[in-house]
Design a protein around this motif. Structure first.
Motif, PDB file in Angstrom:
ATOM      1  N   ILE A 171       0.857  -1.180   0.000  1.00 58.17           N
ATOM      2  CA  ILE A 171       0.000   0.000   0.000  1.00 58.17           C
ATOM      3  C   ILE A 171       0.896   1.233   0.000  1.00 58.17           C
ATOM      4  O   ILE A 171       2.033   1.200   0.457  1.00 58.17           O
ATOM      5  N   SER A 172       0.359   2.290  -0.544  1.00 60.15           N
ATOM      6  CA  SER A 172       1.102   3.553  -0.592  1.00 60.15           C
ATOM      7  C   SER A 172       0.095   4.682  -0.371  1.00 60.15           C
ATOM      8  O   SER A 172      -0.996   4.620  -0.924  1.00 60.15           O
ATOM      9  N   PRO A 173       0.367   5.699   0.463  1.00 60.51           N
ATOM     10  CA  PRO A 173       1.597   5.872   1.227  1.00 60.51           C
ATOM     11  C   PRO A 173       1.627   4.977   2.468  1.00 60.51           C
ATOM     12  O   PRO A 173       0.609   4.423   2.854  1.00 60.51           O
TER      13      PRO A 173
ATOM     14  N   ARG B  40       0.863   6.643  -8.457  1.00 60.21           N
ATOM     15  CA  ARG B  40       0.619   7.864  -7.676  1.00 60.21           C
ATOM     16  C   ARG B  40       1.514   9.030  -8.115  1.00 60.21           C
ATOM     17  O   ARG B  40       1.311  10.163  -7.685  1.00 60.21           O
ATOM     18  N   VAL B  41       2.489   8.745  -8.980  1.00 62.98           N
ATOM     19  CA  VAL B  41       3.384   9.808  -9.446  1.00 62.98           C
ATOM     20  C   VAL B  41       2.776  10.438 -10.693  1.00 62.98           C
ATOM     21  O   VAL B  41       2.521   9.744 -11.673  1.00 62.98           O
ATOM     22  N   GLN B  42       2.538  11.747 -10.625  1.00 60.54           N
ATOM     23  CA  GLN B  42       1.871  12.385 -11.760  1.00 60.54           C
ATOM     24  C   GLN B  42       2.830  12.865 -12.838  1.00 60.54           C
ATOM     25  O   GLN B  42       2.419  13.111 -13.961  1.00 60.54           O
ATOM     26  N   ASN B  43       4.109  12.964 -12.504  1.00 61.16           N
ATOM     27  CA  ASN B  43       5.087  13.450 -13.485  1.00 61.16           C
ATOM     28  C   ASN B  43       5.258  12.447 -14.624  1.00 61.16           C
ATOM     29  O   ASN B  43       5.007  11.262 -14.468  1.00 61.16           O
TER      30      ASN B  43
ATOM     31  N   GLU C 297      -4.271  10.338  -3.473  1.00 55.47           N
ATOM     32  CA  GLU C 297      -5.009   9.087  -3.266  1.00 55.47           C
ATOM     33  C   GLU C 297      -4.131   7.966  -2.690  1.00 55.47           C
ATOM     34  O   GLU C 297      -2.919   7.979  -2.856  1.00 55.47           O
ATOM     35  N   PHE C 298      -4.779   7.028  -2.053  1.00 55.21           N
ATOM     36  CA  PHE C 298      -4.110   5.819  -1.569  1.00 55.21           C
ATOM     37  C   PHE C 298      -4.082   4.792  -2.694  1.00 55.21           C
ATOM     38  O   PHE C 298      -5.029   4.723  -3.484  1.00 55.21           O
ATOM     39  N   ALA C 299      -3.011   3.989  -2.712  1.00 53.98           N
ATOM     40  CA  ALA C 299      -2.957   2.871  -3.658  1.00 53.98           C
ATOM     41  C   ALA C 299      -2.869   1.572  -2.875  1.00 53.98           C
ATOM     42  O   ALA C 299      -2.134   1.493  -1.887  1.00 53.98           O
TER      43      ALA C 299
ATOM     44  N   LEU D 268      -6.598   2.834  -6.925  1.00 49.59           N
ATOM     45  CA  LEU D 268      -6.360   4.108  -6.238  1.00 49.59           C
ATOM     46  C   LEU D 268      -7.684   4.697  -5.801  1.00 49.59           C
ATOM     47  O   LEU D 268      -8.660   4.660  -6.565  1.00 49.59           O
ATOM     48  N   SER D 269      -7.711   5.204  -4.577  1.00 44.78           N
ATOM     49  CA  SER D 269      -8.936   5.832  -4.105  1.00 44.78           C
ATOM     50  C   SER D 269      -8.602   6.833  -2.997  1.00 44.78           C
ATOM     51  O   SER D 269      -7.571   6.701  -2.333  1.00 44.78           O
ATOM     52  N   SER D 270      -9.497   7.799  -2.785  1.00 49.81           N
ATOM     53  CA  SER D 270      -9.208   8.807  -1.766  1.00 49.81           C
ATOM     54  C   SER D 270      -9.233   8.189  -0.365  1.00 49.81           C
ATOM     55  O   SER D 270      -8.657   8.736   0.561  1.00 49.81           O
TER      56      SER D 270
END
Ligand code: AMP
Ligand code: GLY
Length: 432
Positions: free
Chosen positions: A236-238, A304-307, A331-333, A390-392
């Motif tokens: 899980i992340s973060p 989760r990385v948008q770059n 969001e959490f993954a 991924l979800s909030s």
């Protein structure tokens, strides 16, 4: 830009998935890849440690970037090989051989940490000629005893043993009877650190660094962390244990001293650095360095990385990582590994996998041990697939990930059912 990813697991499929979203990706190859990478990129039947074949392929296809997934090619010196071959214009994402020894030799890593005042467990290193001294050293420690094969042992080279006689016996096995083969020509005996583990992932160009999303890996095969160690059964992340204050300590006491130490040795490090840490009374200690990303953590981190991944990696190779602002989704993954029953022991291969498209419409399905055969996709490894959502809310990410995983079927499918559960309890307790 044409890009080659080395490796064939879930981590490499995640990298390929991320690279394909880049507007700079002209063509993507994965060597050797799996059935998943074959669908979005071109698989190349070359093993990641076959440097000559890789070089010929890179020259033929005019590839400008190689992203190295696993540690073996780095420890074997792929970066140095390309420089010696005069191919300086091919960006290799990963450290040189000298720096890769942070993962390739636990003894060298411990010496490096001592030289640079980086907090780690007390230790001593022994060889076949000093087995008796090793046993004397064990007598000075208290249970449990930590024995580590010095070299790469496919994640199996660490033994944690309660009984002193058994620890001495295993020291004999490693040093005198080739348990773990050459990897245990030297054995590091270490003080046991009692704490909570956390992994931190860093991208560095040698001068600058970015801290990637944190993650928690679930290493044991069974629920509630029971049973044998595996490569990782979910992530899980973060990881909420690594809060901002803790990360600052890690930067101060571990990341900056590590990068300074590498520079002092004039080691070239342009790539990922994965810190395996133990938190003991709020203080970070290094358990191990890895010179690559983790699997399955990558499958939770990269979404989760948008770059643009390729821009980030190009800046890394150019020593301009400071020009990047890392943007991470809030969001959490949650990532669930679907494995073959029997893993990490023996298991069957060649089982037909169904339901991938349906699951893939809801969540991110990444392949690990899979291969294509005609129109079918078959299992070909212990860890077969990962499903990430991924979800909030963490609980929704977990629930939806498990929901999507239900659509996927193959004979002998096995997964842990408690990924992220401990983090939900932690959040409740801390009222996060
Ligand atoms: P490593 O391959 O070095 O990461 O070790 C495998 C696992 O053994 C780690 O993830 C920890 O759970 C555990 N471990 C390694 N070293 C220590 C230590 N000094 N104290 C406590 N646990 C350890
Ligand atoms: N999941 C742990 C590792 O990749 O080493």
């Amino acid at each position: 830009m044409k890009v080659l990813i080395l490796g064939g697991g879930g981590r490499e499929h995640a990298m390929a998935w991320s690279a394909m979203k880049s507007k700079h990706c002209e063509e993507l190859f994965v060597a050797p890849g799996n059935a998943g990478t074959d669908r979005i990129a071109k698989n190349v039947p070359i093993a990641p440690t076959e440097f000559l074949q890789i070089k010929e392929f890179v020259e033929k296809e005019n590839i400008k970037m190689i992203i190295v997934g696993p540690e073996a090619p780095l420890v074997a010196g792929i970066k140095d090989f390309f420089i010696d071959a005069g191919l300086n214009d091919v960006h290799i994402i990963g450290p040189s051989k000298g720096a890769a020894m942070l993962e390739g030799s636990k003894d060298l890593a411990k010496r490096f940490m001592q030289e640079n005042d980086i907090p780690t467990a007390a230790h001593a290193t022994f060889t076949a000629n000093s087995v008796d001294e090793g046993k004397d050293f064990l007598n000075t420690l208290s249970s449990p005893y930590v024995l580590k094969a010095d070299g790469l042992a496919g994640g199996k080279g660490v033994l944690i043993i309660d009984d002193i006689d058994e620890a001495k016996n295993q020291l004999d096995e490693m040093l005198l009877h080739q348990k773990f083969g050459k990897a245990a020509d030297q054995v590091v005996i270490e003080e046991f650190l009692n704490g909570t583990e956390v992994s931190i992932f860093v991208l560095t160009d040698g001068d600058h660094y970015k801290i990637l999303p944190t993650a928690k890996d679930y290493k044991r095969i069974g629920d509630d962390d029971k049973g044998l160690n595996t490569g990782g059964m979910g992530a899980i992340s973060p990881n909420l244990l690594a809060d901002e204050k803790f990360i600052e300590k890690v930067e101060d006491k571990i990341i900056r001293p590590t990068l300074n130490g590498l520079k002092k040795k004039q080691y070239d490090y342009k790539g990922f650095l994965f810190l395996g840490l133990m938190i003991v009374e709020d203080e970070p200690f290094v358990i191990e360095y890895n010179v690559r990303l983790g699997d399955p953590e990558t499958q939770a981190i990269l979404p989760r990385v948008q770059n643009d991944l390729l821009v980030m990696l190009q800046k890394t190779a150019q020593g301009k990582l400071n020009e990047i602002d890392l943007t991470i989704k809030k969001e959490f993954a949650a990532t669930i590994v679907l494995a073959s029953n029997g893993y990490p022991g023996s298991y069957e291969k060649g089982r037909r996998i169904t339901g991938l498209d349906k699951a893939g419409k809801e969540s991110i399905v990444l392949h690990a041990g899979t291969r294509s055969s005609a129109e079918k996709i078959l299992t070909s490894g212990g860890r077969v697939l990962t499903v990430t959502h991924l979800s909030s809310q963490l609980k929704d990410a977990i629930r939806k990930s498990y929901g999507s995983a239900e659509h996927i079927n193959f004979s002998g499918k096995y997964n842990r059912t408690d990924i992220g559960k401990d983090m939900i309890s932690y959040m409740r307790k801390k009222e996060i």
